[in-house]
Design an enzyme around this catalytic site. Structure first.
Site, mmCIF file in Angstrom:
data_model
loop_
_atom_site.group_PDB
_atom_site.id
_atom_site.type_symbol
_atom_site.label_atom_id
_atom_site.label_comp_id
_atom_site.label_asym_id
_atom_site.label_seq_id
_atom_site.Cartn_x
_atom_site.Cartn_y
_atom_site.Cartn_z
ATOM 1 N N LYS A 1 -7.630 24.960 9.982
ATOM 2 C CA LYS A 1 -6.271 25.431 10.251
ATOM 3 C C LYS A 1 -6.206 26.870 9.704
ATOM 4 C CE LYS A 1 -2.151 24.129 11.561
ATOM 5 N NZ LYS A 1 -1.814 24.378 12.901
ATOM 6 N N ASP B 1 -10.022 13.428 6.894
ATOM 7 C CA ASP B 1 -9.457 12.118 6.581
ATOM 8 C C ASP B 1 -8.570 11.658 7.740
ATOM 9 O OD1 ASP B 1 -8.771 9.866 5.240
ATOM 10 O OD2 ASP B 1 -7.712 10.852 3.605
ATOM 11 N N ASP C 1 -4.928 21.055 14.740
ATOM 12 C CA ASP C 1 -3.911 20.297 15.503
ATOM 13 C C ASP C 1 -4.324 20.125 16.966
ATOM 14 O OD1 ASP C 1 -1.680 23.058 14.834
ATOM 15 O OD2 ASP C 1 -3.402 22.983 16.158
ATOM 16 N N TYR D 1 -7.567 17.350 -2.262
ATOM 17 C CA TYR D 1 -8.001 16.101 -2.910
ATOM 18 C C TYR D 1 -8.674 16.355 -4.260
ATOM 19 C CZ TYR D 1 -7.268 13.446 1.397
ATOM 20 O OH TYR D 1 -6.713 12.845 2.491
#
Ligand code: NAP
Length: 417
Positions: free
Chosen positions: A227, A305, A281, A160
Site C-alpha cells: 500500500k 494475513d 486493495d 504486528y
C-alpha cells in the site's frame, strides 16, 4: 541431546544442512505437535494418511520416524504448567522440520499467542500459504481452477511487532509529546499509538525467499503486494527493496513487468520470472476477477494475513488451507485454522488443512511424490462427494464422514492408485 520429556525415536536420522542445502536421509526423524482442541483428531488422522502415502510412494526404502514434541495444553500437563517448554524449541531447531496442530491462546493477563511466540523465538520470518483449487471442493468463484498462488507473508515486522502504546498510559503520553513537539505530528488527543517497522533486512529476506521458491518451482511471476501509495516509507519501501533484491541478486532469473512491456512487447522471455507489484486493495479485487494473472505473492505481515484468509475462502475455506513458517532452514508446517474447541474430541472436523500442510512438508524435504499421491486421493474422494461436515453443508448430495472416516477413504484411494 538429552531431553527431559521428549523421546526421540531410536531409529531414523536427523535432517541436516550441508552447504546451505537441506540434506534429508531416507529414514528422517520429523517432529509433530498434536495441538489443542481438535488437534489430536486431525493429527491422528493425518499421521495415518502421510505414512500410507510414503509407503505407497517408496515401499520400505523410505519412512518417517515421528518424534512427538509438546506445546500448548498437552505441554502444560507434562511440564508443570509450562505451555511453551524450552526443550520443544530446542528439538525443533535440532530436527529442523516439524508439523503442528492448532494451539489455544490461553486467555489471561499478558499471555502471548503461542504461535506468535514460536515464530519470534525461532525467527520464522516467512509464513507461506499455497492457495490452490482441488476438483470437487465447493467454491464461490465461477472459475476457481484459475487460482494457484503461493503467498509469502513477512512474519516478524509491521504493525504486528508489538510496538503499541495504550491511550492514557505514561508511555503513550511520552511518545505523543515527542511526536507532536519534536516531529510536528498532528493527531487526536488520547489516540492509541502503534508503530509500523518495515526494514530493508526484513523485506529483502522475505522477497528473497519468495524469488528462490519461484526459481526452484519454475513459477512465472512474483508480485509485491503493498500500500505504498499511502504509506510511502514503509509499504512503499518494501516495494522498492523487493525490486532491488530481484535485480541485484537474481538479475539473470528475473525481469520487471515494465521491462517486459518496454522491451518484449508484453510477453515475458522464456525462463524469466516477472517481478511486478500491485496495490493491496486492488489485489483483493484482482484475485476474485482475474486470479490466473498471479503466481507467487510477497507481502508484509498485515496485508498477508488478510489476503491469505480471503484467498483460502475462494478454494474451500480455512478447513482446507495449508501453511508453513520458515526460518532460513527450519520449517514448521501447521494447520492454519484454530483449535475449534466446540468440536474437540468429536472426530468431526476436516483434517485437510493439516493434511496439505503435510504435503507441503514432503515437498520441502524433496519427497514430492507423497504430496501428489495425497492430492490425487483427495480429489478422488471429494469428487465422490465423500466429505466432512463443513464441505457437506456447501454441497447438495454429499456423504458426510468423520475425520477418521475421511482419512480411511483417503488411505484406500492412495492404496488403490
Ligand atoms: P477456529 O478454531 O479456527 O474456529 C472457527 C471456526 O472455523 C470453527 O467453529 C469452524 O466453523 C471452522 N473450522 C476451524 N477448523 C476447522 C476444521 N478443521 N474443519 C472444519 N471447520 C473448521 O477459530 P476460533 O474459534 O476463533 O479460535 C479458537 C482457538 O484457536 C483460540 O484459542 C485461538 O487463539 C486459536 N487459534 C489458533 C491458531 C493456530 O494455532 N494456528 C489459529 C487461529 C486461532 P463452524 O463453526 O462454522 O463449523
Amino acid at each position: 541431546m538429552a531431553y527431559q520429556h521428549i523421546k526421540l525415536p531410536e531409529t531414523g536420522e536427523k535432517v541436516r544442512v550441508v552447504d546451505n542445502k537441506l540434506q534429508v536421509p531416507d529414514q528422517p526423524i520429523l517432529g509433530f505437535i498434536e495441538g489443542d482442541g481438535i488437534g489430536p483428531d486431525i493429527t491422528n488422522a493425518c499421521l495415518r494418511v502421510w505414512d500410507a502415502a510414503v509407503a505407497k510412494a517408496y515401499g520400505e526404502r523410505r519412512k518417517v520416524h515421528w518424534a512427538e514434541l509438546y506445546l500448548g495444553e498437552k505441554a502444560a500437563g507434562i511440564y508443570d504448567g509450562d505451555y511453551f517448554p524450552a526443550e520443544t524449541l530446542e528439538a525443533i531447531q535440532d530436527l529442523m522440520v516439524a508439523i503442528k496442530g492448532p494451539l489455544t491462546t490461553p486467555v489471561g493477563g499478558g499471555f502471548r499467542s503461542l504461535n506468535v511466540s514460536l515464530r519470534q523465538t525461532l525467527d520464522l520470518y516467512a509464513c507461506v500459504r499455497p492457495v490452490k483449487y482441488y476438483q470437487g471442493v465447493p467454491s464461490p468463484l465461477r472459475k476457481p481452477e484459475e487460482i494457484d498462488v503461493v503467498i509469502f507473508r513477512e512474519n516478524t515486522e509491521d504493525v504486528y511487532a508489538g510496538l503499541e502504546y495504550q491511550s492514557g498510559t505514561e508511555e503513550n503520553k511520552k511518545l505523543a509529546k515527542f511526536l507532536r513537539e519534536e516531529m510536528g505530528a498532528e493527531f487526536f488527543q488520547d489516540a492509541g499509538l502503534g508503530i509500523k517497522p518495515i526494514s530493508e533486512f526484513g523485506s529483502k529476506r522475505l522477497v528473497r525467499k519468495a524469488i528462490e521458491f519461484a526459481i526452484e518451482k519454475q513459477r512465472d511471476s512474483v508480485t509485491l503486494v503493498h500500500k505504498g501509495n499511502i504509506m510511502k516509507f514503509t509499504e512503499g519501501a518494501f516495494r522498492q527493496w523487493g525490486y532491488e533484491v530481484a535485480a541485484q541478486e537474481y538479475g539473470e532469473h528475473t525481469i520487471t513487468e515494465d521491462e517486459v512491456w518496454e522491451k518484449h512487447d508484453g510477453k515475458a522471455p522464456a525462463g524469466k520470472i516477472v517481478i511486478k507489484d500491485r496495490i493491496a486493495d486492488i489485489m483483493f479485487q484482482l484475485m476474485q476477477l482475474r486470479p490466473g494473472e498471479f503466481d507467487v505473492l510477497a507481502t508484509m505481515n498485515l496485508n498477508g494475513d488478510y489476503l491469505s484468509d480471503a484467498l483460502a475462502a475462494e478454494v474451500g475455506g480455512i478447513g482446507i488451507a495449508p501453511g508453513a513458517n520458515f526460518a532460513d532452514h527450519i520449517g514448521v508446517f501447521e494447520a492454519t485454522h484454530g483449535t475449534a474447541p466446540k468440536y474437540a474430541g468429536q472426530d468431526k472436523v476436516n483434517p485437510s488443512s493439516l493434511l496439505f500442510s503435510g504435503a507441503m512438508m514432503f515437498d520441502y524435504i524433496g519427497w514430492t511424490e507423497v504430496g501428489r499421491l495425497i492430492e490425487n486421493a483427495f480429489e478422488k474422494v471429494v469428487g465422490q462427494q465423500v466429505v466432512t461436515y463443513d464441505f457437506a453443508r456447501m454441497l447438495d448430495n454429499a456423504t458426510t464422514v468423520s475425520t477418521s472416516g475421511f482419512a480411511d477413504h483417503l488411505i484406500d484411494a492412495i492404496n488403490q492408485s
